[in-house]
Design an enzyme around this catalytic site. Structure first.
Site, PDB file in Angstrom:
ATOM      1  CG  HIS A 224      -1.997   0.929   1.322  1.00  0.00           C
ATOM      2  ND1 HIS A 224      -2.314   1.783   0.310  1.00  0.00           N
ATOM      3  CD2 HIS A 224      -2.839   1.253   2.352  1.00  0.00           C
ATOM      4  CE1 HIS A 224      -3.297   2.577   0.688  1.00  0.00           C
ATOM      5  NE2 HIS A 224      -3.632   2.287   1.934  1.00  0.00           N
ATOM      6  CG  HIS A 263      -4.097   0.878  -8.516  1.00  0.00           C
ATOM      7  ND1 HIS A 263      -5.428   0.834  -8.183  1.00  0.00           N
ATOM      8  CD2 HIS A 263      -3.492   1.686  -7.614  1.00  0.00           C
ATOM      9  CE1 HIS A 263      -5.617   1.592  -7.119  1.00  0.00           C
ATOM     10  NE2 HIS A 263      -4.465   2.118  -6.751  1.00  0.00           N
ATOM     11  CG  ASP A 320       2.933   4.446  -4.170  1.00  0.00           C
ATOM     12  OD1 ASP A 320       2.995   5.478  -3.509  1.00  0.00           O
ATOM     13  OD2 ASP A 320       2.034   3.604  -4.036  1.00  0.00           O
TER      14      ASP A 320
HETATM   15  N1  CMC Z   1       4.764  -6.945 -10.602  1.00  0.00           N
HETATM   16  C1  CMC Z   1       4.651  -8.144 -11.210  1.00  0.00           C
HETATM   17  N2  CMC Z   1       3.487  -8.788 -11.367  1.00  0.00           N
HETATM   18  C2  CMC Z   1       2.389  -8.194 -10.905  1.00  0.00           C
HETATM   19  C3  CMC Z   1       2.439  -6.951 -10.259  1.00  0.00           C
HETATM   20  C4  CMC Z   1       3.687  -6.319 -10.132  1.00  0.00           C
HETATM   21  N3  CMC Z   1       3.789  -5.126  -9.532  1.00  0.00           N
HETATM   22  N4  CMC Z   1       1.188  -6.589  -9.883  1.00  0.00           N
HETATM   23  C5  CMC Z   1       0.394  -7.589 -10.272  1.00  0.00           C
HETATM   24  N5  CMC Z   1       1.114  -8.569 -10.884  1.00  0.00           N
HETATM   25  C6  CMC Z   1       0.599  -9.798 -11.518  1.00  0.00           C
HETATM   26  C7  CMC Z   1       0.244 -10.840 -10.494  1.00  0.00           C
HETATM   27  O1  CMC Z   1       1.343 -11.684 -10.251  1.00  0.00           O
HETATM   28  C8  CMC Z   1      -0.900 -11.547 -11.174  1.00  0.00           C
HETATM   29  O2  CMC Z   1      -0.366 -12.396 -12.164  1.00  0.00           O
HETATM   30  P1  CMC Z   1      -1.121 -13.804 -12.529  1.00  0.00           P
HETATM   31  O3  CMC Z   1      -2.434 -13.400 -13.110  1.00  0.00           O
HETATM   32  O4  CMC Z   1      -0.199 -14.445 -13.485  1.00  0.00           O
HETATM   33  O5  CMC Z   1      -1.252 -14.541 -11.223  1.00  0.00           O
HETATM   34  C9  CMC Z   1      -1.639 -10.423 -11.890  1.00  0.00           C
HETATM   35  O6  CMC Z   1      -0.634  -9.433 -12.143  1.00  0.00           O
HETATM   36  C10 CMC Z   1      -2.761  -9.809 -11.084  1.00  0.00           C
HETATM   37  O7  CMC Z   1      -2.230  -9.461  -9.814  1.00  0.00           O
HETATM   38  P2  CMC Z   1      -3.060  -9.318  -8.464  1.00  0.00           P
HETATM   39  O8  CMC Z   1      -2.133  -9.467  -7.310  1.00  0.00           O
HETATM   40  O9  CMC Z   1      -4.268 -10.205  -8.535  1.00  0.00           O
HETATM   41  O10 CMC Z   1      -3.562  -7.849  -8.610  1.00  0.00           O
HETATM   42  P3  CMC Z   1      -4.134  -6.970  -7.452  1.00  0.00           P
HETATM   43  O11 CMC Z   1      -5.110  -6.062  -8.101  1.00  0.00           O
HETATM   44  O12 CMC Z   1      -4.638  -7.777  -6.317  1.00  0.00           O
HETATM   45  O13 CMC Z   1      -2.829  -6.211  -6.947  1.00  0.00           O
HETATM   46  C11 CMC Z   1      -1.300  -4.550  -6.296  1.00  0.00           C
HETATM   47  C12 CMC Z   1      -2.681  -4.847  -6.916  1.00  0.00           C
HETATM   48  C13 CMC Z   1      -1.108  -3.043  -6.251  1.00  0.00           C
HETATM   49  C14 CMC Z   1      -1.245  -5.104  -4.852  1.00  0.00           C
HETATM   50  C15 CMC Z   1      -0.203  -5.222  -7.141  1.00  0.00           C
HETATM   51  O14 CMC Z   1      -0.272  -4.753  -8.477  1.00  0.00           O
HETATM   52  C16 CMC Z   1       1.191  -5.009  -6.561  1.00  0.00           C
HETATM   53  O15 CMC Z   1       1.610  -5.767  -5.696  1.00  0.00           O
HETATM   54  N6  CMC Z   1       1.951  -3.971  -7.059  1.00  0.00           N
HETATM   55  C17 CMC Z   1       3.230  -3.655  -6.512  1.00  0.00           C
HETATM   56  C18 CMC Z   1       3.088  -2.875  -5.211  1.00  0.00           C
HETATM   57  C19 CMC Z   1       2.647  -1.446  -5.461  1.00  0.00           C
HETATM   58  O16 CMC Z   1       3.172  -0.746  -6.316  1.00  0.00           O
HETATM   59  N7  CMC Z   1       1.664  -0.985  -4.670  1.00  0.00           N
HETATM   60  C20 CMC Z   1       1.152   0.377  -4.737  1.00  0.00           C
HETATM   61  C21 CMC Z   1      -0.263   0.425  -5.219  1.00  0.00           C
HETATM   62  S1  CMC Z   1      -0.786   2.083  -5.652  1.00  0.00           S
HETATM   63  C22 CMC Z   1      -0.829   2.959  -4.175  1.00  0.00           C
HETATM   64  C23 CMC Z   1      -1.918   2.576  -3.271  1.00  0.00           C
HETATM   65  O17 CMC Z   1      -3.089   2.725  -3.639  1.00  0.00           O
HETATM   66  O18 CMC Z   1      -1.620   2.164  -2.139  1.00  0.00           O
END
Ligand code: CMC
Length: 393
Positions: A224, A263, A320
Site C-alpha cells: 500500500h 493497481h 508510487d
Molecule cells: N509486478 C509483477 N506482477 C504483478 C504486479 C507487479 N507489480 N502486480 C500484479 N502482478 C501480476 C500478479 O502476479 C498476477 O499475475 P497472474 O495473473 O499471473 O497470477 C496479476 O498481475 C494480477 O495481480 P493481483 O495481485 O491479482 O492484482 P491486485 O489487483 O490484487 O494487486 C497490487 C494490486 C497493487 C497489490 C499489485 O499490483 C502489486 O503488488 N503492485 C506492486 C506494489 C505497489 O506498487 N503498490 C502500490 C499500489 S498504488 C498505491 C496505493 O493505492 O496504495
C-alpha cells in the site's frame, strides 16, 4: 439469516455509500466530490482540497482563510508528545514514530472530548505535519522546529524540516508547489486499504487520533503506502541499466514484484501517475541532480510498458512509481516516504470518518450503523476435549 460469500480481499464487497471520491479504473478517471483530479492538481492547494474532501464543497475565500488559520493554530504539539518523540532510538523508522505519536495524542485530550470528530479535524491536520517534521528531525539528529503560523501548509512543513538556524529560511516556491500537487493527488482514493481501515475503526467508535494511527499503520504496508519506499529500494538494488533485463526476468518468473506497477482499480492507467510523471521532469530540471537511479527508473518504466507480461496483465506505473522518484530527487530519506503519503491521506481518512459518522447520526438504517465485522469460514479442528498437561505425559 444471511447469505455469505467468501471474499477475502473485499473485491466484491461494498462496505459504504460514499460521495467523496469517484474512480473509474477502466477509463483512468478520478474526481474528488465531482471535480477532476487534474483540475485540482493544477489550480488548488492541499488545504483547499482537504476542505473539499472533508466538508463536501470547495471553500469560499473566507472559509479557506478561516480553515487555514484554525489548522495553523492547532499545529503546536504538547511538550509531553515532543518528549515522547525524543525518546525513540535515533534510527527508529519515522513512520513508527508517527503512528505511535499520533496514538499518543489521544492521551493529551480529556476522554470526554474525544468522541466528536469535528472538534479534532483542525488539530489532527495541524499536528500531523508537526509530528511528521519532528520524526524527520529526530532521524537526522536535529532539534525540533516550531511551526510558523504565517506560512501555508506545505510551506510550513518544509520549513519545519529544513530550518537550521535563526535565519529566516524559506523553502523554494517551486518545491512547495510540487509538494502541494503530490499531496493533492494522495489526499483520497476511496476505499483503499487504510481508508477501509479508518471506516472499520470509526465503526467501533474509537477516538479519531487512535483511528488515524490505525489507518496509518495499514498505509505503512509495502503493498500500500510503503510502495514508494519499496520502489526506490528496488531501483537501488537494480543499480544499472544492464541489470534491468535480469530483474524483469525474475519478476516474470514471479520471484519478485515490480514495485510501483499495477493497481487493484486502475487497469488502463493511474491518472495520478500521469500528473506526477510531469512533475518528475520539472523537479529533475529544478534540482539538477544527476543520478544513475533516475536513468534506471526511466528505462525500467519504458521496458516494462513494452513487455508482454505487463501488457497482458494491464500493469501500468502507479502513483508510487513517480512519487518515489520525486521524493528521492528532493532529497528525502527513503524511509520518510510513507509518511509523505500518510499526511495528505489524513484528509481522506477524516472525510470518510466524518461521512460515516454523519450517516450514523442521521440514523439512516441503510447506512453505516453496524460495527464492521466480516464473516469467516471456519476451517479448524472438529470438537475435541481439553487434555491437561499431566494427562498428556
Ligand atoms: N509486478 C509483477 N506482477 C504483478 C504486479 C507487479 N507489480 N502486480 C500484479 N502482478 C501480476 C500478479 O502476479 C498476477 O499475475 P497472474 O495473473 O499471473 O497470477 C496479476 O498481475 C494480477 O495481480 P493481483 O495481485 O491479482 O492484482 P491486485 O489487483 O490484487 O494487486 C497490487 C494490486 C497493487 C497489490 C499489485 O499490483 C502489486 O503488488 N503492485 C506492486 C506494489 C505497489 O506498487 N503498490 C502500490 C499500489 S498504488 C498505491 C496505493 O493505492 O496504495
Amino acid at each position: 439469516t444471511h447469505t455469505v460469500c467468501y471474499d477475502s480481499g473485499y473485491l466484491n464487497t461494498v462496505m459504504a455509500r460514499s460521495s467523496i471520491t469517484y474512480i473509474d479504473g477502466e477509463q483512468g478517471i478520478m474526481r474528488y466530490r465531482g471535480i477532476p483530479i487534474e483540475q485540482l492538481a493544477e489550480q488548488s492547494s492541499f488545504l483547499e482540497v482537504a476542505f473539499l474532501l472533508i466538508f463536501g464543497d470547495l471553500p469560499s475565500k473566507g472559509q479557506l482563510d478561516q480553515f487555514s488559520k484554525l489548522v495553523a493554530d492547532h499545529s503546536f504539539l504538547h511538550t509531553d508528545i515532543c518528549d515522547y518523540m525524543r525518546s525513540f532510538r535515533y534510527d527508529a523508522h519515522p513512520m513508527g514514530i508517527f503512528i505511535s505519536s499520533m496514538a499518543a495524542l489521544a492521551t493529551t485530550i480529556p476522554a470526554g472530548d474525544l468522541q466528536q470528530l469535528d472538534k479534532h479535524i483542525y488539530r489532527i491536520l495541524g499536528q500531523a505535519s508537526t509530528i511528521a517534521a519532528n520524526a524527520y528531525r529526530h532521524r537526522i539528529g536535529r532539534a525540533f522546529n516550531e511551526p510558523r503560523m504565517d506560512l501555508g501548509y506545505t510551506e510550513n512543513f518544509l520549513y519545519m524540516l529544513d530550518r537550521l538556524s535563526e535565519r529566516d529560511y524559506r523553502p523554494h516556491p517551486a518545491i512547495v508547489r510540487a509538494l502541494d500537487i503530490l499531496w493533492i493527488v494522495h489526499a483520497d482514493h476511496e476505499l483503499n486499504c487504510s481508508t477501509a481501515c479508518m471506516r472499520h475503526l470509526t465503526s467501533a467508535r474509537v477516538d479519531p487520533y487512535t483511528a488515524i494511527s490505525g489507518a496509518a499503520s495499514a498505509l505503512f504496508g509495502p503493498s500500500h503506502g510503503g510502495a514508494a519506499e519499496a520502489v526506490v529500494r528496488q531501483l537501488e538494488r537494480i543499480q544499472t541499466i544492464e541489470n534491468i533485463e535480469p530483474f524483469l526476468e525474475r519478476v516474470k518468473a514471479k520471484e519478485e514484484r515490480l514495485f510501483g506497477f499495477g493497481h487493484r482499480v486502475y487497469k488502463s492507467f493511474d491518472p495520478r501517475a500521469r500528473i506526477l510523471k510531469e512533475q518528475v521532469e520539472k523537479i529533475l530540471e529544478l534540482v539538477k541532480v544527476e543520478e544513475p537511479l533516475f536513468l534506471v527508473a526511466k528505462e525500467l518504466e519504458q521496458r516494462a510498458l513494452q513487455d508482454e507480461y505487463f501488457r497482458a496483465r494491464r500493469l501500468y506505473p502507479n502513483v508510487d512509481f513517480y512519487s518515489g522518484v520525486i521524493y528521492r530527487a528532493l532529497g528525502f530519506p527513503t524511509d520518510f516516504y510513507p509518511l509523505l503519503f500518510a499526511i495528505p491521506r489524513i484528509a481522506g481518512w477524516l472525510a470518510h470518518s466524518r461521512e460515516a459518522q454523519l450517516a450514523e447520526a442521521q440514523l439512516d438504517v441503510r447506512e453505516h450503523t453496524h460495527v464492521v465485522r466480516p464473516a469467516q469460514v471456519y476451517t479448524g479442528s472438529a470438537p475435541r476435549p481439553f487434555v491437561s498437561l499431566e494427562a498428556g505425559d
